[in-house]
Write a protein that holds these residues in place. Structure first.
Motif, PDB file in Angstrom:
ATOM      1  N   ARG A  27       0.833  -1.210   0.000  1.00 29.61           N
ATOM      2  CA  ARG A  27       0.000   0.000   0.000  1.00 29.61           C
ATOM      3  C   ARG A  27       0.867   1.260   0.000  1.00 29.61           C
ATOM      4  N   GLU A  28       1.979   1.257   0.766  1.00 31.95           N
ATOM      5  CA  GLU A  28       2.877   2.416   0.786  1.00 31.95           C
ATOM      6  C   GLU A  28       3.431   2.705  -0.605  1.00 31.95           C
ATOM      7  N   LEU A  58       2.081   1.683  -3.511  1.00 29.39           N
ATOM      8  CA  LEU A  58       0.946   2.087  -4.355  1.00 29.39           C
ATOM      9  C   LEU A  58       0.592   3.553  -4.120  1.00 29.39           C
ATOM     10  N   ASP A  59       0.506   3.947  -2.863  1.00 32.81           N
ATOM     11  CA  ASP A  59       0.150   5.327  -2.528  1.00 32.81           C
ATOM     12  C   ASP A  59       1.181   6.322  -3.039  1.00 32.81           C
ATOM     13  N   ALA A  60       2.446   5.893  -3.121  1.00 33.46           N
ATOM     14  CA  ALA A  60       3.512   6.751  -3.639  1.00 33.46           C
ATOM     15  C   ALA A  60       3.603   6.679  -5.168  1.00 33.46           C
ATOM     16  N   ASP A  61       2.702   5.933  -5.803  1.00 34.79           N
ATOM     17  CA  ASP A  61       2.671   5.755  -7.261  1.00 34.79           C
ATOM     18  C   ASP A  61       3.995   5.198  -7.789  1.00 34.79           C
ATOM     19  N   TRP A 100      -6.977  -3.504   0.308  1.00 30.17           N
ATOM     20  CA  TRP A 100      -8.047  -2.680  -0.235  1.00 30.17           C
ATOM     21  C   TRP A 100      -9.381  -3.136   0.326  1.00 30.17           C
ATOM     22  N   GLU A 116     -10.725  -0.076  -6.395  1.00 29.98           N
ATOM     23  CA  GLU A 116     -10.118   1.173  -5.933  1.00 29.98           C
ATOM     24  C   GLU A 116      -8.923   1.580  -6.794  1.00 29.98           C
ATOM     25  N   LEU A 117      -8.283   0.607  -7.430  1.00 34.28           N
ATOM     26  CA  LEU A 117      -7.085   0.887  -8.224  1.00 34.28           C
ATOM     27  C   LEU A 117      -7.390   1.116  -9.698  1.00 34.28           C
ATOM     28  N   ARG A 127      -6.063   4.112 -11.841  1.00 29.92           N
ATOM     29  CA  ARG A 127      -4.643   4.200 -12.194  1.00 29.92           C
ATOM     30  C   ARG A 127      -4.114   3.001 -12.949  1.00 29.92           C
TER      31      ARG A 127
END
Length: 126
Positions: free
Chosen positions: A70-71, A73-76, A97, A102-103, A106
């Motif tokens: 998740r870290e 993913l959140d930072a792209d 998730w 939710e993804l 992107r």
């Protein structure tokens, strides 16, 4: 591969070295004695930069639990992602998730069911 990490997808690469260099986020116990582990207490971008440098231009793979993934993913910082979801609930823990949808803003997203009941979610960056 791009500027992001790839969460492993089975069967994609068969040329991985037998003794990889692993950058571990947090405090985990190494499972292989022939692997070089670097324990890193840094933000995802710094960890990825260090791992990319150590990989010498080869793909960088991210593995871990929901919190680590998740870290990134959140930072792209993820190009591709493969998540196998088993139809069991094993108690408390961190969720990746509430819904894989939710993804979808992107990532392109394929869902592949298997006869065993495991559902494979494969995402690749738009």
């Amino acid at each position: 591969m791009g500027r992001r990490a790839a969460v492993p997808h089975p069967g994609v690469r068969h040329d991985a070295p037998p003794a990889p260099v692993v950058h571990v986020v947090g405090h985990h116990v190494p499972l292989r004695s022939d692997t070089t582990f670097h324990f890193v207490d840094a933000d995802p971008a710094t960890v990825l930069e260090q791992a990319r440098e150590a990989a010498g231009g080869k793909d960088v793979r991210l593995g871990g639990g929901a919190t680590v993934v998740r870290e990134f993913l959140d930072a792209d910082l993820v190009d591709t992602l493969h998540v196998a979801v088993a139809p069991v609930e094993i108690g408390a823990g961190s969720r990746l998730w509430d819904s894989p949808d939710e993804l979808d803003d992107r990532f392109h997203h394929d869902v592949v069911p298997s006869p065993s009941g495991v559902t494979h979610h494969v995402f690749w960056h738009r």
